[in-house]
Every structure is written in C-alpha cells, then in structure tokens.
Design an enzyme around this catalytic site. Structure first.
Site: not given
Ligand code: ADP
Ligand code: MG
Ligand code: MG
Length: 343
Positions: A46, A165, A50, A64
C-alpha cells in the site's frame, strides 16, 4: 535516508522505548532481528509500505516494512506494542522492531505473528459465516477492544488506548476463526495515574470511510480521551454490519460490501463522507431478513447503538461484549465454551 537519519533512528530504537521491551522480545535481541529473518513473499502492499511473510527460526512470521518517510507510524506502532501488558489473545502478537538497509535504503521493520487467513476483510470476501462463526468473530474483536480501551493499574500496568483506525482490514483472522486487532500506527494512550493523553506525533487521522460523524464535522474534542474511544465504537458498529451481512440464515447471506458502498465512491473524500454521515445522517441499511433471525435482529440493534450520531449514546466496549455474549447464550447452536474468556 542519510546516515545521520539512520543513526538517529538507531538511537531511537536503543533509548526511546524506555518502558522496556513490553510485549515483544528483549530490546537487545530485537536489534539483531532483521538479520535473522528471510523474506519469503509479499502479502500486502500500500501507500504505507509492504507486509511480507518471512521465515524466522523455521517459523512463519509477518514483517511490516515501512518506508522511511512513514517513520512516525513505525515509531508509534513500536511504542504501542512495547507497552507492558498489551499482549492479549485478541491483539496481534508482537515479536519486535528493527531497522535494516535494503538496496541502500533504510527500512523500518515491525515483526508480528503471521496469520495465513489474512484480514477479516479478506475472510468475509471469501466466506459466508454460520451463527457460530459470526459470534466468535464479533466476540473476539469486542474482547480485544475491551483490553485495548481499559487502563490496567499497577507497576506493570497498561494505559487505556484508543485505536483510531479500526476496520475490517485492520483485524486479522486466526486459524480457529477468532480475531486479533492489528495496525496500531494511529493509536493513542491515556493514563489516569499520570493524567496524560499521548496523541503521538502522527498527523494522519485514520480511514475516511470509517470516520465517526464528530471527526468528519470536526466537532470532536481531541483532548478528551473518552471521545477518541467512542470513535472506535462507531467504527466497530460498521464492522459488525460487514460481518452480519455474511452470516447465513435460512440458507442466505448478502454478498460482501464495504460500509457506505451504495452512497460514496471507491476512495471517498472527507466531503463525500461528511455529506452522507453528518448531513444526511445515513447509516448502512439493515436487510429485511435479519429481523426474522433473533441473533441477527439482536446484532442489528447493537450496531445501531454503536454507530449512533450522538457519541454519548454509544456503548462502552465491555457492554458490547456482554450483549453479544448474552445474544449467543440463547442460541442453542452456538458453542458456549468461550465463557471463561468472556465473563
Ligand atoms: P497498514 O498500516 O499499512 O495498513 P497493516 O498492519 O494494516 O498495515 O497491514 C496491511 C495488510 O497486510 C493487512 O490488512 C493484512 O491484509 C496484511 N497483514 C498485516 N499483518 C499481517 C499478519 N500478521 N498476518 C497476515 N496478514 C497480515
Ligand atoms: Mg492497515
Ligand atoms: Mg496503518
């Protein structure tokens, strides 16, 4: 990044996480982690960076990888996971953070347990759910949210946290069909002991599609921790709707859709969302079939209480967990061996 930047980050790793290793490996061990990991395949990509599946001592783990321009998210996520007592069966398991260099670029790594089934978003796209599946998913998310939201007192305690989020892409599904909450790049902490609200330094504010009305119309009091916790509850209401659509009753389920799929474009703007959520006061529609299924009917009442326009009306995470548990306990087809986890 320059070598000066690198050494600053290296220093950060060594000194800034003063609370100790928290829920990860001892810090000294973390600093050699990247060298021990072999990256196998990219499983997510994104704007942010990654996510890779990697091998570490013969085990699959998730790595990550943040671009160095997203340093704030990496720092924040590392800080949050380094909080003592964050470890919980419904919070993504943290292994450690490290920085490394690939193709002469600084890379910031965050290593966690790996879940082959991926996100709840992926899972719902692929599978329809039984009542039992649905309850385990919802209850485990609620359980993780209670842990996150609750302050634990004592020397080895944890501050209360708001995620900011929460969405189906930031929840992962385990092999036994329960969920863990992931992606803490925007999380904030609050402690009654120190009276401190720590907002971090990340200017990003979450996913527009899941933003609560008070965030969209900017009426929220950012200094008030309770207000931030209530934005998680709003987002959780939308996730409950996504899950219930995929839950089979009388042989049918709706296809997977993201919340507000019918009223905003693919990558909605702040204004698109504000019009729908604040001005039109629109919320996801409840399919008719849910009213003839007592469990889905109960869940639809619950989600409406979560995504209510008035944040003060939204239920606390603990109340949500108890309500789901109660709904499940009257359904004889649901395995009730989660009692010890839940009450
Ligand atoms: P970002 O902050 O960039 O959104 P996330 O932590 O949400 O990053 O990870 C992005 C995606 O990668 C998730 O939506 C999920 O599909 C996948 N992913 C992340 N962590 C894991 C993991 N531990 N196991 C399996 N898949 C993962
Ligand atoms: Mg994410
Ligand atoms: Mg993120």
């Amino acid at each position: 990044a320059t070598s000066a930047g690198d050494s600053t980050l290296r220093e950060y790793l060594q000194h800034s996480v003063t609370s100790g290793s928290g829920s990860g490996l001892p810090l000294l061990v973390q600093r050699t982690l990247a060298k021990q990991v072999t990256l196998i395949e990219c499983i997510g990509r994104g704007k942010y960076g990654e996510v890779w599946r990697g091998h570490w001592h013969g085990e699959s783990i998730a790595v990550k990888i943040f671009f160095s321009r997203d340093e704030e998210s990496w720092k924040r996520e590392t800080e949050i996971y380094s909080t003592v007592l964050l470890r919980h069966e419904n919070i993504l398991g943290f292994i450690g953070s490290d920085m490394t260099s690939r193709n002469s670029c600084t890379q910031l790594w965050l290593m966690t347990h790996y879940y082959p089934q991926g996100s709840l978003f992926d899972h719902l796209n692929r599978n329809a759910l039984s009542h039992n599946d649905m309850i385990w998913i919802c209850l485990s998310i609620a359980n993780g949210l209670v842990h996150l939201h609750t302050e634990i007192f004592g020397t080895e305690g944890k501050p209360a946290m708001a995620h900011r989020d929460l969405k189906s892409k930031n929840i992962l599904v385990t092999a036994n069909g329960t969920c863990v909450i992931a992606d803490f790049g925007l999380a904030v902490t609050h402690s009654h002991v120190t009276g401190q609200l720590d907002l971090g330094h990340n200017p990003k504010v979450g996913t527009k599609r899941y933003m609560a009305p008070e965030v969209l119309d900017e009426s929220i009091d950012m200094e008030c921790f309770e207000a931030l916790r209530r934005t998680d509850i709003y987002a959780f209401g939308l996730v409950l709707w996504e899950v219930c659509r995929r839950t089979i009753s009388c042989g049918i389920a709706e296809e997977y859709k993201v919340p507000f799929y019918d009223v905003v474009p693919m990558d909605p703007s702040f204004e698109d969302m504000r019009k729908v959520v604040c001005i039109d006061n629109y919320r996801p529609s409840i399919p008719n079939r849910w009213s003839s299924d007592s469990l889905l009917a109960g869940m639809s009442k619950l989600m409406k209480e979560c995504w209510h326009q008035n944040p003060n009306v939204r239920l606390p995470a603990l109340r949500i967990k108890k309500t789901i548990h109660k709904l499940a306990s009257v359904d004889e087809k649901i395995r009730l061996d989660f009692d010890e986890v839940c009450v």
